[in-house]
Design an enzyme around this catalytic site. Structure first.
Site, PDB file in Angstrom:
ATOM      1  N   GLY A 172      45.020  35.763  24.543  1.00 49.05           N
ATOM      2  CA  GLY A 172      45.286  36.040  25.949  1.00 49.05           C
ATOM      3  C   GLY A 172      46.685  35.579  26.303  1.00 49.05           C
ATOM      4  O   GLY A 172      46.889  34.739  27.175  1.00 49.05           O
ATOM      5  N   CYS A 358      42.556  29.168  46.622  1.00 44.48           N
ATOM      6  CA  CYS A 358      42.518  28.485  45.323  1.00 44.48           C
ATOM      7  C   CYS A 358      43.269  27.160  45.388  1.00 44.48           C
ATOM      8  O   CYS A 358      42.829  26.159  44.803  1.00 44.48           O
ATOM      9  CB  CYS A 358      43.096  29.378  44.230  1.00 44.48           C
ATOM     10  SG  CYS A 358      42.006  30.716  43.727  1.00 44.48           S
TER      11      CYS A 358
END
Length: 388
Positions: A172, A358
């Site tokens: 990733g 967040c």
């Protein structure tokens, strides 16, 4: 009718740990005691069914549509509400399509692409020049976001104890910055995989511009398919990727990493962690990270030992991610009008809610971010003290 004009007003009274006002139908109501910290202005009522099915989804969608506006600081409002998230409603049976989405290979590719393929130009507006889209590392109070992202890359690479000629796999790898820095600083061979075509494209451009075609390779491929190629690596790093694999695939993920890592090799896993094994936030799963799931620290540690890993260090970077997200949020606000012109106001309101929400979640400790450093089997060759 209840003493309150609508169920919405009655429902919001449960969030009384802090004082704020609610405006609806020309009337103002006060929640909690003291001086109001912000005002919630509702231009449209929200039904009882919506609120009880999912508080986060109903209020989040209302904010996106401007049915809900906030007078005052968005961070303050979200902090007051999210610190009381144990009072949120969630009817899991009604949201199975969101909370228990497919974790198949094909569907995961679509879900990952929906977020990371929004366009390199979009991310370039508010990320730092390295295009690092993960927690930075603020060594000093005066560090800029760009400096802190460089710090994070070098700190992560130091933990991997790299030596010239080693093979490093980044599962990733995003836009490829970590791999490129590893190759240039340590003389390793870098391999990366991503499911995002936009990230892959940017990675290829960077590799070519630096003349690193023979030293860095990034493939548009699922990590499980990469494992089938049979390569072995001296080191593996994965930053912000396991959140996308799904709880049913954690064992497969760890097994695959173990299979690709040489005996005695190091694996650094960097990821956002939840405190429990919950199904996640419905609004986030619908609009930001479809299929996203936050592993708890305990379940990842348990999986590590199931697949011949030995954990040698765990570090929380929670407060660093709070500061990173605040940098992103302020950067985003500076280009907000440009985003609106390109993607519309509803998208811009969604994105600012995501970034600010967040930041709040990390600041109040609802979620964390951990770096776990592991060895494949026993390694007695590493320094006996923390060398990074």
């Amino acid at each position: 009718m209840h003493i309150f004009d609508t169920f919405l007003i009655h429902y919001l009274q449960r969030f009384d740990e802090y004082c704020f006002t609610v405006k609806l139908h020309g009337k103002t109501y006060t929640v909690g005691e003291g001086t109001p910290l912000f005002n919630l202005v509702f231009n449209r009522d929200i039904s009882k069914k919506e609120l009880l099915t999912s508080t986060s989804l109903s209020l989040g969608e209302a904010y996106m549509r401007k049915d809900l506006e906030i007078e005052g600081d968005l961070f303050t409002a979200l902090r007051c509400l999210l610190s009381q998230n144990d009072r949120f409603s969630l009817e899991k049976s009604a949201l199975g399509y969101l909370l228990h989405s497919s974790e198949s290979k094909a569907d995961q590719k679509k879900m990952v692409s929906s977020h990371y393929d929004l366009g390199n130009d979009f991310y370039g507006l508010w990320l730092d020049p390295s295009m690092s889209y993960s927690c930075a590392y603020f060594k000093n109070d005066t560090d800029t976001l760009e400096t802190a992202q460089h710090n994070k890359i070098y700190y992560t690479l130091e933990k991997l104890h790299l030596k010239k000629g080693m093979k490093l796999l980044d599962i990733g790898c995003g836009w490829g910055y970590l791999l490129i820095e590893a190759v240039q600083k340590y003389g390793v061979k870098g391999y990366g995989c991503t499911l995002s075509r936009e990230q892959w494209k940017k990675g290829q451009e960077r590799i070519k511009a630096l003349g690193l075609e023979g030293q860095v390779r990034i493939d548009l491929i699922d990590y499980r398919d990469l494992a089938e190629e049979g390569r072995k690596y001296d080191r593996i790093v994965s930053v912000g990727m396991i959140e996308h694999v799904g709880r049913s695939n954690y064992s497969l993920y760890m097994k695959t990493a173990s299979h690709m890592l040489k005996k005695g090799g190091l694996f650094l896993l960097h990821y956002i962690s939840g405190h429990d094994e919950s199904v996640g936030n419905p609004w986030m799963r619908k609009y930001i990270f479809p299929g996203g799931m936050l592993p708890s620290l305990r379940e990842i540690i348990a999986k590590a030992y199931d697949y011949d890993f030995q954990v040698i260090d765990v570090e929380s970077l929670r407060r660093h991610y709070y500061r990173t997200l605040m940098c992103w949020y302020h950067n985003f606000q500076a280009v907000r009008e440009q985003v609106i012109a390109d993607k519309g106001e509803e998208f811009a309101r969604m994105w600012e809610l995501y970034l600010c929400g967040c930041a709040v979640s990390f600041q109040i400790g609802n979620i964390d971010v951990h770096q776990i450093l592991m060895t494949k089997g026993t390694n007695n060759e590493l320094p006996m003290i923390r060398w990074y």
